[in-house]
Design an enzyme around this catalytic site. Structure first.
Site, PDB file in Angstrom:
ATOM      1  CG  ASP A 257     123.545  -8.123  81.600  1.00 13.16           C
ATOM      2  OD1 ASP A 257     123.828  -7.178  80.850  1.00 13.16           O
ATOM      3  OD2 ASP A 257     123.784  -9.314  81.306  1.00 13.16           O
TER       4      ASP A 257
ATOM      5  CG  ASP B 299     125.230 -11.190  87.929  1.00 14.52           C
ATOM      6  OD1 ASP B 299     124.400 -10.415  87.428  1.00 14.52           O
ATOM      7  OD2 ASP B 299     126.240 -11.580  87.323  1.00 14.52           O
TER       8      ASP B 299
END
Length: 396
Positions: free
Chosen positions: A173, A114
Site C-alpha cells: 500500500d 498514509d
C-alpha cells in the site's frame, strides 16, 4: 450526387442522434452519482460537530465516521474534488474545500505512512483547481513528515510502527504515498522527496514481487542491514496469496512511478502486474475480484469493489503510456470494470447504502472488519476512474 448527399445526411443525423443519446445517458448517470453523494453529504454532516467528521463505511447498518487521523480521512474531500470536476458544480468545490481544511494539522503528523492518502487526496486534489501557496506548503510539510519514516540503511519508508510481530513492516500500500513526494519536489525544488520515492519504489520492486508479478502484502525489514526478516500478509488469505487490493495498489503505484520518472522499468512492471490481474484464473467474468485472488471460491466468497475501482483508474492512466494496441486493451479492460461497477449489483440506488456509491467492498477480512460493505476509498477511485475515462474520451 444527390444520392451521396442523402446518404451523408442520413449518416449525419444517425450519428448526431447517437452522440446526443450517449451524452444524455452520461448526464443522467452523473446526475445519479451526484445525487447519491449529495445524500451521503447530508447524511454525514451531523458528524462535523464530533471528533469523527469523515464518513468511512457502514457498521451494523449505520453510517460510520472516523477521525482525521484515520488513514481514509482524505477520501471524502477527494471524492468531492472529483465530483466538482465531473459535474462543474461549484457546490462540490466549496464542500471539498471545507472538508480539506479539516485535515490541515495532519501535515505535521509523523505516526503514519498514509499521509499520501490523507493529504495527497485532499490538498493534492485541491491544488489541481486552486492556485494556493498555503496548500502547497501543506503538501511539502506533509512530505517532510512522511520522510521522517525513511530508513536509509534499509532504503524504505516504514509503514506501520514497530510491534511484537514486525521490526520494520513495509506494505505494498505504501506505493500509493509516493505521489505526494513527487509533488513536494515540484513545489519546493527539494529533490530529497523525489529521491526517497525512487529509493523506496526500487526496494519494493526488488523485494515485494514474486516471479508471476503478484505481490506480498507485508515485508519485515532489518532497519540496519536491509535484510528481509519475513514475508507475510495482514489482510490477505495467507502469506503466499495475492490479496486483491494489494495487487491494485501495486499497479497504481508503479504507473505513478513511470509517470513521474519515465523510467521504463516501472512501466514494464506495471504492464506485468496488469497482465497478472487480468489473466488470473479466479478473476470473475464481471472483472470484480474476490477479496483475495487465491482465496477459496464459493457463492459466499466476498468481492472487493474497491480493488476493481483502483485497478480501473490505474489502467486508464496506464493506457496513456503504451502503444495503440495495448492502449485499446487497457481502456477496454478499465471500461468493462466500470460497466460492471455501474450495474445495480454494485452501484447503490439513490437514497440507499447510507449515501455511499458502491456496494460490496472488503476491507480486512482476516480481522472480520468491513466485509461486504461500502467503503469511502472505493467511491474515491470509482469517481477518479470515471473522470479519467471522461478525459480520455475528450482527448480522443
Amino acid at each position: 450526387m444527390k444520392i451521396y448527399k442523402r446518404i451523408f445526411l442520413v449518416l449525419f443525423v444517425v450519428f448526431g442522434w447517437c452522440n446526443a443519446q450517449e451524452a444524455k445517458i452520461k448526464e443522467t448517470f452523473l446526475d445519479r452519482v451526484a445525487d447519491q453523494y449529495e445524500y451521503l453529504y447530508h447524511n454525514s454532516i451531523k458528524f462535523l460537530d464530533t471528533n469523527k467528521p469523515m464518513p468511512r463505511t457502514i457498521v451494523n447498518g449505520e453510517l460510520h465516521s472516523v477521525s482525521i487521523y484515520d488513514w481514509t480521512s482524505g477520501f471524502h474531500p477527494g471524492s468531492m474534488w472529483n465530483l466538482y470536476k465531473l459535474t462543474n458544480n461549484t457546490e462540490w468545490k466549496n464542500r471539498a474545500l471545507y472538508y480539506t481544511k479539516l485535515l490541515d494539522s495532519l501535515q505535521y503528523y509523523t505516526e503514519t505512512h498514509d499521509l499520501g492518502f490523507m493529504i495527497g487526496d485532499s490538498y493534492g486534489n485541491a491544488l489541481k483547481y486552486i492556485d494556493n501557496q498555503d496548500y502547497e506548503k501543506v503538501m511539502v510539510q506533509a512530505s517532510k513528515s512522511l520522510s521522517s519514516r525513511f530508513k536509509p540503511k534499509a532504503e524504505i519508508l516504514q509503514s506501520w510502527n514497530t510491534n511484537d510481530r514486525w521490526q520494520c513492516p513495509v506494505i505494498i500500500d505504501n506505493m500509493m504515498n509516493l505521489e505526494m513526494l513527487f509533488e513536494a519536489t515540484k513545489i519546493s525544488g527539494d529533490s530529497t522527496y523525489y529521491n526517497i520515492a525512487i529509493t523506496h519504489a526500487n526496494t519494493t520492486m526488488r523485494n515485494h514481487f514474486r516471479d508471476d508479478f503478484s505481490s506480498f502484502h507485508v515485508l519485515d525489514y532489518d532497519i540496519d542491514t536491509g535484510n528481509i526478516l519475513k514475508r507475510n500478509t495482514a489482510q490477505g488469505y495467507k502469506d503466499e496469496s495475492a490479496w486483491a487490493r494489494g495487487q491494485a495498489w501495486g499497479l497504481y503505484g508503479f504507473v505513478v512511478m513511470y509517470r513521474e520518472t519515465k523510467d521504463i522499468k516501472y512501466l514494464e512492471l506495471a504492464n506485468n502486474i496488469a497482465n497478472y490481474i487480468n489473466n488470473h484464473k479466479n478473476l470473475p467474468e464481471d472483472k470484480i475480484p474476490y477479496w483475495d485472488y487465491d482465496a477459496p471460491v464459493s457463492n459466499n466468497t466476498p468481492r472487493d469493489a474497491s480493488a476493481a475501482a483502483i485497478t480501473a483508474s490505474a489502467l486508464y492512466e496506464l493506457s496513456t503510456f503504451v502503444d495503440d494496441s495495448l492502449k485499446t486493451s487497457y481502456v477496454n479492460r478499465a471500461s468493462n470494470i466500470l460497466k460492471s461497477l455501474s450495474t445495480e449489483t454494485y452501484l447503490a440506488e439513490v437514497g440507499t447504502n447510507e449515501g455511499f456509491l458502491l456496494k460490496h467492498s472488503t476491507g480486512h477480512l482476516p480481522d472480520n472488519s468491513e466485509i461486504d460493505v461500502p467503503i469511502n476509498y472505493a467511491d474515491y477511485y470509482f469517481l477518479e476512474a470515471l473522470l479519467r475515462q471522461h478525459n480520455l474520451k475528450t482527448e480522443n
